[in-house]
Design a protein around this motif. Sequence first.
Motif, mmCIF file in Angstrom:
data_model
loop_
_atom_site.group_PDB
_atom_site.id
_atom_site.type_symbol
_atom_site.label_atom_id
_atom_site.label_comp_id
_atom_site.label_asym_id
_atom_site.label_seq_id
_atom_site.Cartn_x
_atom_site.Cartn_y
_atom_site.Cartn_z
ATOM 1 N N UNK A 59 0.817 -1.216 0.000
ATOM 2 C CA UNK A 59 0.000 0.000 0.000
ATOM 3 C C UNK A 59 0.851 1.265 0.000
ATOM 4 N N UNK A 60 2.117 1.178 0.438
ATOM 5 C CA UNK A 60 2.991 2.346 0.406
ATOM 6 C C UNK A 60 3.249 2.983 1.755
ATOM 7 N N UNK A 61 3.277 2.201 2.820
ATOM 8 C CA UNK A 61 3.640 2.721 4.134
ATOM 9 C C UNK A 61 4.356 1.627 4.902
ATOM 10 N N UNK A 62 4.872 1.950 6.055
ATOM 11 C CA UNK A 62 5.508 0.934 6.887
ATOM 12 C C UNK A 62 4.830 0.928 8.248
ATOM 13 N N UNK A 63 5.052 -0.151 8.976
ATOM 14 C CA UNK A 63 4.403 -0.295 10.283
ATOM 15 C C UNK A 63 5.450 -0.464 11.374
ATOM 16 N N UNK A 64 4.997 -0.320 12.584
ATOM 17 C CA UNK A 64 5.832 -0.578 13.753
ATOM 18 C C UNK A 64 4.963 -1.222 14.814
ATOM 19 N N UNK A 65 5.600 -1.916 15.734
ATOM 20 C CA UNK A 65 4.867 -2.503 16.858
ATOM 21 C C UNK A 65 4.696 -1.404 17.897
ATOM 22 N N UNK A 66 3.447 -1.074 18.201
ATOM 23 C CA UNK A 66 3.172 -0.034 19.190
ATOM 24 C C UNK A 66 3.314 -0.585 20.597
ATOM 25 N N UNK A 67 2.698 -1.739 20.848
ATOM 26 C CA UNK A 67 2.789 -2.333 22.178
ATOM 27 C C UNK A 67 2.543 -3.834 22.107
ATOM 28 N N UNK A 68 3.064 -4.524 23.097
ATOM 29 C CA UNK A 68 2.878 -5.963 23.240
ATOM 30 C C UNK A 68 2.518 -6.226 24.691
ATOM 31 N N UNK A 69 1.477 -7.005 24.908
ATOM 32 C CA UNK A 69 1.066 -7.346 26.277
ATOM 33 C C UNK A 69 1.384 -8.806 26.545
ATOM 34 N N UNK A 70 1.784 -9.096 27.783
ATOM 35 C CA UNK A 70 2.171 -10.440 28.176
ATOM 36 C C UNK A 70 1.240 -10.959 29.266
ATOM 37 N N UNK A 71 1.041 -12.293 29.301
ATOM 38 C CA UNK A 71 0.288 -12.908 30.392
ATOM 39 C C UNK A 71 1.074 -12.689 31.684
ATOM 40 N N UNK A 91 7.228 2.077 -6.105
ATOM 41 C CA UNK A 91 8.620 2.049 -6.533
ATOM 42 C C UNK A 91 9.567 2.640 -5.488
ATOM 43 N N UNK A 92 9.050 3.431 -4.556
ATOM 44 C CA UNK A 92 9.896 4.075 -3.551
ATOM 45 C C UNK A 92 9.758 3.462 -2.163
ATOM 46 N N UNK A 93 8.810 2.557 -1.977
ATOM 47 C CA UNK A 93 8.569 1.997 -0.650
ATOM 48 C C UNK A 93 9.773 1.219 -0.139
ATOM 49 N N UNK A 94 10.586 0.694 -1.032
ATOM 50 C CA UNK A 94 11.752 -0.079 -0.604
ATOM 51 C C UNK A 94 12.809 0.784 0.077
ATOM 52 N N UNK A 95 12.705 2.107 -0.034
ATOM 53 C CA UNK A 95 13.651 3.003 0.607
ATOM 54 C C UNK A 95 13.266 3.320 2.059
ATOM 55 N N UNK A 96 12.101 2.874 2.478
ATOM 56 C CA UNK A 96 11.684 3.123 3.858
ATOM 57 C C UNK A 96 12.517 2.244 4.790
ATOM 58 N N UNK A 97 12.874 2.740 5.966
ATOM 59 C CA UNK A 97 13.751 1.989 6.867
ATOM 60 C C UNK A 97 13.277 0.564 7.178
ATOM 61 N N UNK A 98 11.991 0.363 7.293
ATOM 62 C CA UNK A 98 11.463 -0.957 7.613
ATOM 63 C C UNK A 98 11.816 -1.990 6.559
ATOM 64 N N UNK A 99 11.896 -1.582 5.322
ATOM 65 C CA UNK A 99 12.083 -2.522 4.227
ATOM 66 C C UNK A 99 13.514 -2.580 3.706
ATOM 67 N N UNK A 100 14.405 -1.772 4.241
ATOM 68 C CA UNK A 100 15.798 -1.828 3.816
ATOM 69 C C UNK A 100 16.469 -3.026 4.483
ATOM 70 N N UNK A 101 17.234 -3.740 3.693
ATOM 71 C CA UNK A 101 17.931 -4.913 4.208
ATOM 72 C C UNK A 101 19.411 -4.800 3.886
ATOM 73 N N UNK A 102 20.257 -5.055 4.866
ATOM 74 C CA UNK A 102 21.697 -5.103 4.661
ATOM 75 C C UNK A 102 22.123 -6.532 4.956
ATOM 76 N N UNK A 103 22.759 -7.158 3.989
ATOM 77 C CA UNK A 103 23.205 -8.537 4.179
ATOM 78 C C UNK A 103 24.350 -8.559 5.189
#
Length: 183
Positions: free
Chosen positions: A47-59, A137-149
Amino acid sequence: MANMAPSSAKREEDTEDNNLLGELYVGRIFDTIEQAGWYFKEHARRAGFSIRIHSTRFHAHTQDICSRFDECHRAGNHTKTPSAVVDEGKDKGKGKRDITVGSGYKCRMFMSHQKKTDQWIITSLNLEHNHVLVSPSKVRHMPTYKKISPAQREMINTMSTSGIPPINIMIFLSSQVGGISNL
């Protein structure tokens, strides 16, 4: 990463012709939290955006994850700080930098664990955006999707410790992959 193919819990109208990933909707069931997160991340990438985990709850007793809240990377209600503002206790002439403003909580997905079935279900979902999306075409430049081997990371570290300036490292790496646009 494990195979993240669609789970058996699909709506009948989900077809491979319609959408390879299947539709995200409240009530959709996944086998693992990683699978649910992968689907939302793939939806975001397409869709052209990136996501992040806002919060995680534990038992409380088992410390197992019981729910997770993922959101658009632009979420939040930040206010823009003008660069002319100067702190009273600081040196004069040094203003605060402008802060990228958040766009409010719009696009988000809340998942919770169902103990009885040991599956994950989407309990809340909003796919609306109140900001401009990035072109595919530009979404791959977002930090979430950049990969360094690992090999590239090792090369960067070696060159950096050898005293090679970052710009020269970038020039070298871009020449290795056919140009800066392919990094």
